[in-house]
Design a protein around this motif. Structure first.
Motif, PDB file in Angstrom:
ATOM      1  N   GLU B  11       0.836  -1.214   0.000  1.00 35.50           N
ATOM      2  CA  GLU B  11       0.000   0.000   0.000  1.00 35.50           C
ATOM      3  C   GLU B  11       0.865   1.254   0.000  1.00 35.50           C
ATOM      4  O   GLU B  11       0.629   2.198  -0.754  1.00 35.50           O
ATOM      5  N   ARG B  15       1.386   4.144  -2.856  1.00 37.16           N
ATOM      6  CA  ARG B  15       1.054   5.533  -2.533  1.00 37.16           C
ATOM      7  C   ARG B  15       2.196   6.473  -2.928  1.00 37.16           C
ATOM      8  O   ARG B  15       1.971   7.593  -3.335  1.00 37.16           O
ATOM      9  N   TRP B  16       3.431   6.007  -2.786  1.00 37.38           N
ATOM     10  CA  TRP B  16       4.576   6.895  -2.985  1.00 37.38           C
ATOM     11  C   TRP B  16       5.247   6.761  -4.342  1.00 37.38           C
ATOM     12  O   TRP B  16       5.982   7.655  -4.756  1.00 37.38           O
TER      13      TRP B  16
END
Lengths: 239, 407
Positions: B11, B15-16
């Motif tokens: 996750e 996200r990054w």
């Protein structure tokens, strides 16, 4: 030349088909990973970035950066020469092999006619194979030599790196040895003719090419053959 | 050890890291060019860009590769401590990006890794303290926000709205007011009508470089809005760090192109010189070495162009009577950083000092009297190194040099 030595058989056939299927599955898994599980997300973002500056910019990067290694040229002419030898050697050799396979198939279905003529013509076509074969042998030999004998490079070279460069060298070497024994090698001629050894090395050449190269591309550092052009195009040359 | 069993790693990674950054993690050929070019590795610290990519990429494969798909995620992944230690030491100078044969945008990759790393629990006390200071005091120096404008001389006419805006930045406001005053004097003497923000805060550079900017978005948006409401069309930056942040990072927060253009102060100075709005006094012979700041140089080549980021400051220096401009052997895109960027000055001060001392030594070899730059952060780090090395080389900003030599 190499493809003419392939006599087939159920086990080698299955082995080669399996290696190609493993290659395709690996590529698909890679693309899925890049897209965080969604290949579509990756493709859409890659196309957007690659064409952000227009089609001409894409073409410029494709020619100068991907095909002619501009970024390596600006860093080191020697390394550029090695890369050119390996890339173009492999690329054109691959293209010739593909053409030979097509010729072989045509010759199989139409031995006395046009297909047979093409097949026989291609079978006598040795010069480009030899020139490119020497290129790639020299390129991979220098790369292997650096990793074995240059202290600073050796220190930072892992076993995986060594295996990969070594496998290219083995693929090139088996192909060239087969060519020397075939009696048709440019510059050597019939001096070393030994058809049994030639066929033996040809078969090995095909096996190592599929099992040590095609099959492992998505699973090893060889994947940079695919990822580097994709990155250069998406980053518009990286400048 | 990274825990892979719980959903956090994948996750956090998604996200990054953008899809193209995921591709880049697989695009390193381990050619070792980045290792040879890295000023941190040259200073004797291990693990350059190549190892960082291998470390993170390996963990990603562990969590999402074929074996993980077939057998389920393993409970834990490889130890990423070395990767994050090396990230903490990275000045994010971007030289690895310049030499990368695959064209990987390394600086952005390090920022993403740092952001993901913070979420995974890899945190440095000094860096966290600065992040807190920016969140609470709106500056990285923990200075009282109300004192931000005290450096501004009262006799300088600052309009409430104007087409030209001036963004001083925290380092100028709290640590190097003399540089800000020199810039304002030039603006005043060239009769430039300009305005400043009423609510100037930290630009967020440190937060972007250390992967911790998300909570700061509201402050950035309010500054953009303030400039827009004042009718600003061009914002001048005397600080390379603020300039980079506003040019590259603010539009990401804003979600579209900014309503004004960002301009290095040196470009504005060159325009003033060309328009003859600046006149210089008696020539004083000086040998000046120009240091290309990473944030105001190679990081901005794409959005601002080579002329603005590399040639403008050189043109300004060359226009000063008596100045003989000398170049570092590695300059422009290939310039070597001062050592202070990417949070290193705060997180690993000894490293910042080692790199800066090397730079000062180069200046001695070039026999220069002045080391000029366009970044207060470089000015500070190189200036401190000069003092501790007992050097008589003067470290100045191009703005100060122009101000000093004006009629």
């Amino acid at each position: 030349m190499a493809v003419h030595a392939y006599t087939g058989g159920i086990i080698p056939d299955l082995l080669l088909i399996a290696s190609v299927l493993i290659f395709i599955a690996g590529i698909w898994l890679l693309i899925a990973r890049w897209g965080h599980g969604s290949p579509g997300r990756f493709f859409s973002s890659w196309v957007t970035e690659s064409f952000r500056d227009g089609g001409m910019a894409f073409l410029r990067v494709l020619v100068f950066d991907v095909f002619f290694f501009r970024r390596i040229w600006t860093r080191s002419k020697r390394r550029w020469a090695v890369h050119m030898a390996m890339f173009w050697g492999f690329f054109i050799l691959g293209a010739f092999t593909l053409v030979s396979i097509i010729g072989l198939v045509l010759g199989y279905f139409d031995p006395a006619g046009f297909g047979g003529a093409i097949s026989r013509y291609l079978a006598d076509f040795h010069l480009p194979y030899d020139v490119l074969g020497y290129f790639i042998l020299a390129g991979s030999g220098i790369a292997l030599g650096r990793r074995l004998f240059v202290k600073e490079v050796r220190k930072r070279t892992g076993l995986t790196d060594l295996f990969l460069v070594g496998s290219i060298f083995i693929i090139a070497l088996t192909g060239m040895v087969a060519e020397w024994f075939s009696g048709y090698a440019t510059g050597i001629g019939p001096l070393m003719t030994n058809w049994n050894l030639a066929l033996e090395f040809m078969a090995w050449h095909i096996y190592v090419a599929f099992l040590l190269f095609v099959m492992v591309i998505p699973w090893t550092k060889f994947r940079h053959i695919i990822t580097v052009p994709l990155t250069l195009l998406a980053r518009r040359g990286g400048d | 050890m990274i825990r892979l069993k719980d959903p956090t790693f994948t996750e956090i990674q998604s996200r990054w890291f953008s899809p193209l950054q995921m591709l880049e993690l697989d695009a390193c050929t381990r050619c070792q060019e980045c290792v040879a070019a890295c000023p941190v590795v040259r200073a004797g610290f291990p693990d350059g860009a190549m190892e960082r990519i291998a470390g993170w990429g390996g963990t990603g494969v562990h969590a999402t590769g074929l074996i993980a798909r077939l057998l389920g995620k393993p409970a834990s992944g490889p130890d990423l401590t070395a990767v994050f230690d090396s990230l903490l030491r990275c000045t994010t100078c971007g030289k690895c990006s310049v030499v990368c044969e695959s064209g990987i945008s390394t600086t952005e990759l390090w920022e993403s890794m740092r952001g993901a790393g913070r979420e995974l629990g890899f945190r440095n006390a000094a860096v966290e303290k600065t992040i807190d200071a920016i969140a609470q005091q709106k500056n990285p120096y923990s200075a009282v926000p109300e004192t931000r404008a005290t450096w501004i001389p009262e006799n300088v006419p600052i309009a409430s709205s104007a087409p030209v805006g001036f963004f001083a930045g925290c380092t100028v406001a709290f640590r190097q007011p003399e540089l800000g005053r020199a810039a304002l004097r030039i603006l005043a003497r060239s009769n430039t009508r300009f305005c400043m923000l009423g609510n100037e805060s930290c630009c967020g550079s440190f937060l972007f470089r250390t992967g911790s900017w998300r909570e700061y978005s509201a402050t950035i948006l309010s500054m953009i809005q303030d400039f827009e409401e004042r009718g600003v069309k061009t914002v001048l930056f005397p600080c390379a760090g603020c300039l980079k942040t506003a040019t590259i990072d603010w539009p990401r927060v804003y979600g579209r192109p900014l309503p004004f253009r960002t301009m290095p102060f040196s470009v504005f100075l060159r325009d003033l010189i060309r328009e003859k709005k600046i006149r210089f006094g008696t020539p004083v012979p000086r040998r000046v070495a120009y240091h290309d700041p990473c944030h105001g140089g190679r990081h901005l080549v794409h959005p601002l162009g080579k002329d603005w980021v590399f040639e403008a400051p050189r043109d300004v220096l060359s226009a000063i009577p008596g100045v003989e401009l000398v170049e570092f052997p590695d300059n422009r895109e290939s310039g070597i950083c001062c050592g202070a960027g990417g949070g290193v000055k705060i997180g690993v001060p000894d490293l910042a000092s080692i790199i800066a001392h090397e730079k000062i030594e180069s200046v001695h070899q070039m026999k220069a009297d002045i080391l000029a730059s366009t970044c207060p952060f470089c000015r500070r780090n190189l200036g401190e190194a000069g003092v501790t090395a007992g050097s008589n080389v003067e470290v100045l900003d191009v703005i100060e040099l122009v101000d000093r030599m004006m009629e």
